[in-house]
Motif scaffolding. Structure first.
Motif, mmCIF file in Angstrom:
data_model
loop_
_atom_site.group_PDB
_atom_site.id
_atom_site.type_symbol
_atom_site.label_atom_id
_atom_site.label_comp_id
_atom_site.label_asym_id
_atom_site.label_seq_id
_atom_site.Cartn_x
_atom_site.Cartn_y
_atom_site.Cartn_z
ATOM 1 N N ALA A 181 27.853 -1.120 14.304
ATOM 2 C CA ALA A 181 27.813 -2.432 13.641
ATOM 3 C C ALA A 181 26.569 -3.220 14.068
ATOM 4 C CB ALA A 181 29.074 -3.227 13.964
ATOM 5 N N ILE A 182 26.249 -3.140 15.370
ATOM 6 C CA ILE A 182 25.074 -3.835 15.887
ATOM 7 C C ILE A 182 23.797 -3.126 15.432
ATOM 8 C CG2 ILE A 182 23.864 -4.574 17.963
ATOM 9 C CD1 ILE A 182 26.446 -6.127 17.386
ATOM 10 N N GLN A 183 23.830 -1.802 15.464
ATOM 11 C CA GLN A 183 22.649 -1.024 15.040
ATOM 12 C C GLN A 183 22.297 -1.317 13.581
ATOM 13 O OE1 GLN A 183 23.820 3.005 15.863
ATOM 14 N NE2 GLN A 183 23.882 2.676 18.089
ATOM 15 N N PHE A 184 23.311 -1.453 12.724
ATOM 16 C CA PHE A 184 23.054 -1.756 11.313
ATOM 17 C C PHE A 184 22.442 -3.146 11.152
ATOM 18 C CE2 PHE A 184 26.064 1.308 8.849
ATOM 19 C CZ PHE A 184 25.398 2.385 9.411
ATOM 20 N N LYS A 185 22.903 -4.099 11.948
ATOM 21 C CA LYS A 185 22.332 -5.447 11.887
ATOM 22 C C LYS A 185 20.857 -5.423 12.296
ATOM 23 C CE LYS A 185 26.596 -8.098 12.806
ATOM 24 N NZ LYS A 185 26.659 -8.759 11.484
ATOM 25 N N ILE A 186 20.592 -4.716 13.371
ATOM 26 C CA ILE A 186 19.208 -4.598 13.840
ATOM 27 C C ILE A 186 18.346 -3.908 12.781
ATOM 28 C CG2 ILE A 186 17.689 -3.521 15.541
ATOM 29 C CD1 ILE A 186 19.180 -5.908 16.694
ATOM 30 N N ALA A 187 18.878 -2.870 12.193
ATOM 31 C CA ALA A 187 18.135 -2.125 11.165
ATOM 32 C C ALA A 187 17.800 -3.024 9.978
ATOM 33 C CB ALA A 187 18.946 -0.920 10.704
ATOM 34 N N ASP A 188 18.773 -3.807 9.522
ATOM 35 C CA ASP A 188 18.534 -4.705 8.392
ATOM 36 C C ASP A 188 17.497 -5.769 8.741
ATOM 37 O OD1 ASP A 188 20.277 -3.370 6.733
ATOM 38 O OD2 ASP A 188 21.980 -4.697 7.135
ATOM 39 N N MET A 189 17.486 -6.209 9.986
ATOM 40 C CA MET A 189 16.487 -7.186 10.428
ATOM 41 C C MET A 189 15.081 -6.572 10.355
ATOM 42 S SD MET A 189 18.686 -8.709 13.626
ATOM 43 C CE MET A 189 17.627 -10.036 14.212
ATOM 44 N N VAL A 190 14.956 -5.336 10.837
ATOM 45 C CA VAL A 190 13.656 -4.647 10.819
ATOM 46 C C VAL A 190 13.182 -4.436 9.377
ATOM 47 C CG1 VAL A 190 12.461 -2.494 11.366
ATOM 48 C CG2 VAL A 190 14.014 -3.525 13.037
ATOM 49 N N ILE A 191 14.082 -4.005 8.518
ATOM 50 C CA ILE A 191 13.730 -3.778 7.109
ATOM 51 C C ILE A 191 13.243 -5.078 6.469
ATOM 52 C CG2 ILE A 191 14.681 -3.233 4.823
ATOM 53 C CD1 ILE A 191 16.623 -1.294 6.332
ATOM 54 N N GLY A 192 13.957 -6.152 6.730
ATOM 55 C CA GLY A 192 13.569 -7.449 6.184
ATOM 56 C C GLY A 192 12.198 -7.889 6.662
ATOM 57 N N ILE A 193 11.929 -7.698 7.937
ATOM 58 C CA ILE A 193 10.637 -8.100 8.503
ATOM 59 C C ILE A 193 9.496 -7.282 7.905
ATOM 60 C CG2 ILE A 193 9.252 -8.100 10.621
ATOM 61 C CD1 ILE A 193 11.888 -8.829 12.117
ATOM 62 N N GLU A 194 9.689 -5.987 7.784
ATOM 63 C CA GLU A 194 8.637 -5.147 7.206
ATOM 64 C C GLU A 194 8.348 -5.543 5.753
ATOM 65 O OE1 GLU A 194 6.650 -2.939 8.825
ATOM 66 O OE2 GLU A 194 7.687 -3.893 10.505
ATOM 67 N N ASN A 195 9.390 -5.834 5.003
ATOM 68 C CA ASN A 195 9.192 -6.273 3.622
ATOM 69 C C ASN A 195 8.473 -7.625 3.558
ATOM 70 O OD1 ASN A 195 10.293 -4.059 2.293
ATOM 71 N ND2 ASN A 195 12.372 -4.878 2.359
ATOM 72 N N MET A 196 8.841 -8.523 4.452
ATOM 73 C CA MET A 196 8.173 -9.825 4.504
ATOM 74 C C MET A 196 6.687 -9.678 4.782
ATOM 75 S SD MET A 196 10.462 -12.722 6.395
ATOM 76 C CE MET A 196 11.271 -11.722 7.616
ATOM 77 N N LYS A 197 6.356 -8.811 5.722
ATOM 78 C CA LYS A 197 4.944 -8.583 6.052
ATOM 79 C C LYS A 197 4.175 -8.077 4.833
ATOM 80 C CE LYS A 197 5.500 -7.449 10.972
ATOM 81 N NZ LYS A 197 5.389 -6.354 11.981
ATOM 82 N N LEU A 198 4.764 -7.112 4.138
ATOM 83 C CA LEU A 198 4.090 -6.514 2.983
ATOM 84 C C LEU A 198 3.847 -7.539 1.876
ATOM 85 C CD1 LEU A 198 5.942 -3.078 2.793
ATOM 86 C CD2 LEU A 198 3.546 -3.448 3.411
ATOM 87 N N ILE A 199 4.866 -8.323 1.554
ATOM 88 C CA ILE A 199 4.721 -9.288 0.465
ATOM 89 C C ILE A 199 3.750 -10.401 0.848
ATOM 90 C CG2 ILE A 199 6.670 -10.806 1.065
ATOM 91 C CD1 ILE A 199 7.330 -10.933 -1.932
ATOM 92 N N THR A 200 3.744 -10.763 2.145
ATOM 93 C CA THR A 200 2.823 -11.815 2.603
ATOM 94 C C THR A 200 1.388 -11.321 2.598
ATOM 95 O OG1 THR A 200 4.579 -12.772 3.990
ATOM 96 C CG2 THR A 200 2.304 -13.423 4.470
ATOM 97 N N TYR A 201 1.165 -10.120 3.100
ATOM 98 C CA TYR A 201 -0.190 -9.553 3.079
ATOM 99 C C TYR A 201 -0.687 -9.369 1.646
ATOM 100 C CZ TYR A 201 -0.413 -8.506 8.105
ATOM 101 O OH TYR A 201 -0.477 -8.604 9.465
ATOM 102 N N ASN A 202 0.214 -8.976 0.756
ATOM 103 C CA ASN A 202 -0.171 -8.730 -0.630
ATOM 104 C C ASN A 202 -0.687 -10.006 -1.296
ATOM 105 O OD1 ASN A 202 -0.146 -7.191 -3.250
ATOM 106 N ND2 ASN A 202 1.383 -8.742 -3.742
ATOM 107 N N VAL A 203 0.064 -11.097 -1.149
ATOM 108 C CA VAL A 203 -0.356 -12.341 -1.795
ATOM 109 C C VAL A 203 -1.580 -12.942 -1.104
ATOM 110 C CG1 VAL A 203 1.225 -13.822 -0.488
ATOM 111 C CG2 VAL A 203 0.434 -14.544 -2.732
ATOM 112 N N ALA A 204 -1.677 -12.765 0.220
ATOM 113 C CA ALA A 204 -2.853 -13.250 0.942
ATOM 114 C C ALA A 204 -4.111 -12.522 0.482
ATOM 115 C CB ALA A 204 -2.661 -13.073 2.449
ATOM 116 N N GLU A 205 -3.980 -11.226 0.210
ATOM 117 C CA GLU A 205 -5.131 -10.452 -0.275
ATOM 118 C C GLU A 205 -5.552 -10.922 -1.664
ATOM 119 O OE1 GLU A 205 -6.542 -5.790 -0.796
ATOM 120 O OE2 GLU A 205 -4.408 -6.255 -0.693
ATOM 121 N N LYS A 206 -4.590 -11.206 -2.517
ATOM 122 C CA LYS A 206 -4.916 -11.705 -3.855
ATOM 123 C C LYS A 206 -5.654 -13.037 -3.768
ATOM 124 C CE LYS A 206 -1.519 -9.446 -6.824
ATOM 125 N NZ LYS A 206 -0.552 -9.643 -7.916
#
Length: 281
Positions: A181-206
């Protein structure tokens, strides 16, 4: 920089280079999401504009050296009658209200502004008369990229707190990090952070390339702000009762994160922008 004259750039970029602080004065007590509904006015009087009105929730109010203030020079023209002015601290007729007692982001000064017959030289107009709304919208687009970056930082801090706590907290004879249960929470946090980084870098590059990025910035702000709130909420959940205590920093991150779905355009307003723009194509 984008809308200033050469004289304005020379003067105010020097201030910025010397760690001067700037503030953006758009929001008013009765004009938040409805930015076009602002009531502050600026009436031409010879070589000056006489400004009267109020602003609310202004970041850096009281500590800023320079303010960009939006006011209506031609109220009958609606958004096309809004102009932007450069106002320096200490200008007669300019008063900063007491700091807001906020839920979060308490390290950032936030207060209202009052203008009472404040006289601003005409050469302090930013852009042309009527350019104010356009300037404000461009500024908000850029600020939404910053929200993505802030969300990434807050979320990474929340993840680190939750991860370290999960490794140390013993329950049922073993660290709670051993539970799926804890591992899944941590995993979802990591996934969210990686997606946030990608979308932020993408718009910053534009933005850096000079491409259109209004919808991208809105998507970035909505996704990053809401994801950050979920991550900070999960961090508290992993800490359990301790997460609810001020002795641990997780609750502060949770309070700070809430601003990210309100400031620089609420999630609701930005979803309207994204939907309408997409359907208009």
């Amino acid at each position: 920089m984008k809308f200033g004259t050469n004289e304005q750039k020379k003067k105010y970029m020097r201030i910025a280079a010397n760690e001067g602080i700037f503030a953006f004065g758009l929001t008013e007590p009765d004009a938040g999401s409805d930015a076009a509904g602002l009531k502050t006015t600026a009436k031409r009087d010879g070589d000056y504009y006489v400004v009267n009105g109020r602003k609310a929730w202004i970041t850096n109010a009281g500590v800023a050296d320079v303010y960009i203030v939006m006011a209506k020079t031609s109220p009958e023209k609606g958004v096309k009658g809004i102009s932007a002015f450069i106002v320096e601290k200490g200008t007669p007729g300019f008063t900063v209200c007491s700091d807001e007692e906020k839920m979060g982001m308490r390290g950032s000064n936030t207060a209202g502004l009052i203008f009472e017959d404040m006289r601003v030289p005409k050469e302090n107009m930013l852009g042309k008369e009527g350019d104010g709304f356009k300037i404000a919208m461009v500024s908000l687009d850029c600020a939404r990229i910053s929200i993505g970056a802030i969300a990434c930082g807050l979320s990474e801090h929340a993840l680190e707190i939750a991860k370290n706590y999960a490794k140390e907290r013993i329950a049922f004879g073993k660290p709670i990090s051993n539970f799926q249960a804890i591992q899944f929470k941590i995993a979802d946090m990591v996934i969210g952070i990686e997606n946030m980084k990608l979308i932020t870098y993408n718009v910053a590059e534009k933005y850096a390339k000079g491409e259109e990025f209004t919808v991208d910035a809105a998507c970035c702000k909505v996704y990053a702000g809401e994801t950050c709130c979920r991550i900070c909420d999960e961090a508290i959940q992993i800490l359990g009762g301790n997460g609810y205590s001020k002795e641990y920093p997780a609750e502060r991150l949770y309070r700070d994160a809430k601003l990210l779905v309100i400031g620089e355009g609420t999630s609701e307003i930005l979803r309207m922008l994204i939907g309408r723009t997409t359907l208009a194509d």
